[in-house]
Scaffold this motif. Sequence first.
Motif, PDB file in Angstrom:
ATOM      1  N   TYR A 211      46.226  38.079  32.387  1.00 55.84           N
ATOM      2  CA  TYR A 211      46.663  39.147  33.276  1.00 55.84           C
ATOM      3  C   TYR A 211      45.476  39.982  33.748  1.00 55.84           C
ATOM      4  N   SER A 212      45.676  40.580  34.906  1.00 51.47           N
ATOM      5  CA  SER A 212      44.774  41.609  35.406  1.00 51.47           C
ATOM      6  C   SER A 212      45.224  42.957  34.851  1.00 51.47           C
ATOM      7  N   LYS A 215      46.129  44.831  38.699  1.00 47.48           N
ATOM      8  CA  LYS A 215      47.074  44.265  39.656  1.00 47.48           C
ATOM      9  C   LYS A 215      48.224  43.609  38.911  1.00 47.48           C
ATOM     10  N   LYS A 217      50.230  41.491  40.335  1.00 41.22           N
ATOM     11  CA  LYS A 217      50.246  40.121  40.838  1.00 41.22           C
ATOM     12  C   LYS A 217      48.856  39.768  41.317  1.00 41.22           C
ATOM     13  N   VAL A 218      48.299  38.716  40.751  1.00 38.68           N
ATOM     14  CA  VAL A 218      46.936  38.311  41.082  1.00 38.68           C
ATOM     15  C   VAL A 218      46.963  37.300  42.220  1.00 38.68           C
ATOM     16  N   SER A 219      46.187  37.587  43.266  1.00 40.13           N
ATOM     17  CA  SER A 219      46.103  36.660  44.389  1.00 40.13           C
ATOM     18  C   SER A 219      44.686  36.150  44.617  1.00 40.13           C
ATOM     19  N   LYS A 220      43.698  36.828  44.001  1.00 45.88           N
ATOM     20  CA  LYS A 220      42.303  36.408  44.160  1.00 45.88           C
ATOM     21  C   LYS A 220      41.509  36.843  42.937  1.00 45.88           C
ATOM     22  N   ASP A 221      40.356  36.225  42.756  1.00 48.86           N
ATOM     23  CA  ASP A 221      39.554  36.496  41.556  1.00 48.86           C
ATOM     24  C   ASP A 221      39.203  37.963  41.410  1.00 48.86           C
ATOM     25  N   SER A 222      38.935  38.638  42.526  1.00 48.84           N
ATOM     26  CA  SER A 222      38.510  40.045  42.459  1.00 48.84           C
ATOM     27  C   SER A 222      39.618  40.961  41.940  1.00 48.84           C
ATOM     28  N   ASP A 223      40.845  40.446  41.807  1.00 52.56           N
ATOM     29  CA  ASP A 223      41.927  41.252  41.253  1.00 52.56           C
ATOM     30  C   ASP A 223      41.737  41.507  39.755  1.00 52.56           C
ATOM     31  N   TYR A 224      40.797  40.800  39.160  1.00 54.74           N
ATOM     32  CA  TYR A 224      40.491  41.042  37.743  1.00 54.74           C
ATOM     33  C   TYR A 224      39.370  42.075  37.571  1.00 54.74           C
ATOM     34  N   LEU A 242      39.629  40.866  31.374  1.00 50.95           N
ATOM     35  CA  LEU A 242      40.842  40.054  31.306  1.00 50.95           C
ATOM     36  C   LEU A 242      41.659  40.436  30.085  1.00 50.95           C
TER      37      LEU A 242
END
Length: 539
Positions: A211-212, A215, A217-224, A242
């Motif tokens: 999980y982020s 966010k 809901k994660v849609s791209k790597d930068s959401d972490y 993470l």
Amino acid sequence: MPIPIIDLFAGPGGLAEGFSSLTNNVGDRVFKVKLSIEKDSAAHKTLTLRSFVRQFPFRKLPDEYYRFVEGEISLSELYQLFPDQYHQAADEAWQATLGETSPLEVDQRIATALGNETDWVLIGGPPCQAYSNAGRSRVGGISEEDHRVYLYKEYLRIIAKHHPAVFVMENVEGLLSAKLNDEKIFGWILRDLSDPSSVFGEHNSPGYRIYSLVKNKVSKDSDYLIRAEDFGIPQKRHRVILIGVRDDILKRPGILSRSEKVDLKSVIGLLPKIRSGISRSFSHSELVTKDDGLQSKKRFYSRFENSFEAWREQIEDFSKELLTKLDLTGFLEQHPETMGSEFLRTNDAHIAGSHSLSEWYTDNNLTGITHHISRSHLLQDLKRYLFAALYTKKNNRFPKLNDYKLFDEELLPDHGNVESGKFTDRFRVQLPDFPATTVTSHISKDGHYFIHFDPIQCRSLTVREAARIQTFPDNYIFCGNRTDQYHQVGNAVPPFLAFQIADIVSKVFYEEDDGKKISILPNTKYLTVKGKQIEIFLF
């Protein structure tokens, strides 16, 4: 019972400090660090000392601890006064090098620390220099032979072997863009963490949902990516963090709540004013011929004594000249006389300003400020610091090297890379009305990127100021010499950020309404087979 924690690549203990500062409604710690592993000797001593502190009830330290802080007794004398607490701390803080120490020995220490506990938390950040943008720039990219690239697999191996209920892993922003053989490293780290048995099949590990923390809901790597300044940390520190939850656990974690930004001035502006020192002065350069016949530039310096009178004699005439040229005549106050000390007694020791972190920093039993001593600098660098701080005060931005050149060419450093254009911000004043830039381990080498905004102090940041930017409480003591202390602070996870993450993790284990610990709810389903109901786990 508190939730057990194992802390890997622990550094000075920033993550552990945040987790162990979370308390329940009766003031008891929610988490207990059972084992912390760190290879660096000075950082390990700091870990041991802070573990010793945690053997006492939260915020109820004995008077002898403050006698140690004030320099009245030594660390060994403090430990001798409380042998039981010291032995518990020594058992918890282990100096070992993950990736080199025998995995069997690591596994035995973890198993002993956990006992029969199966629902626990793994925290830590594998060394990140190989992934950092600066590190990759220095060596021309990431090499397969760089062992630091694979140290996360030791973290993964421990997940696969010991099956924590939750893990929290931290790393640098550069991890998101790092590649090896044209493959994004972050992608295969996510895959491995989701399915540890794909790498360590012999351990029959459960899977994990990743999980982020920012966010839903994660849609791209930068959401972490966590931008620490958005969550009450007084610095623009951007880190990948993470959170993994074991597949048999029904509950999913929440995300961090954004808060108002905390500016630099509010967290260090009320600390006692101190001046820098002068280490030496550059006199001239000469080309010298070495034994192999090649010529190189050799720099010559002269030494200075650090009395205030000698310091003032070198600085004040230059100050007046700068004030005139910058049209700031009458601005500069009297420079402070003291360079500070490892313990600086003050009547206002626990003032931390009126902001969200005031209570976090404060220990009302402290009678002074620790680690608040200035470094000595090259005389020419001090003049650059003074110019930079005054220029920033007038223009609300720190000067670039071209600004030094336009103002006075003598202010330019005597380095071959000055004209390269790569270091236009070689000297950076920290702006008072904004969060600081990222405190990194580079602060241990020089203070050029961490110039204090107050011109009358004419210096780089102290260890305590860097520690406040990193949100270490004022009673947190760093062991080792000053370079060691800076290095530890720069490498740490901000404890107040870790505290907020700990609150999120705790809700995977605890009911939110009454603070009671619950059994982790398995993600289960019942089937009837030949008239009998059996329980299966959904992975």
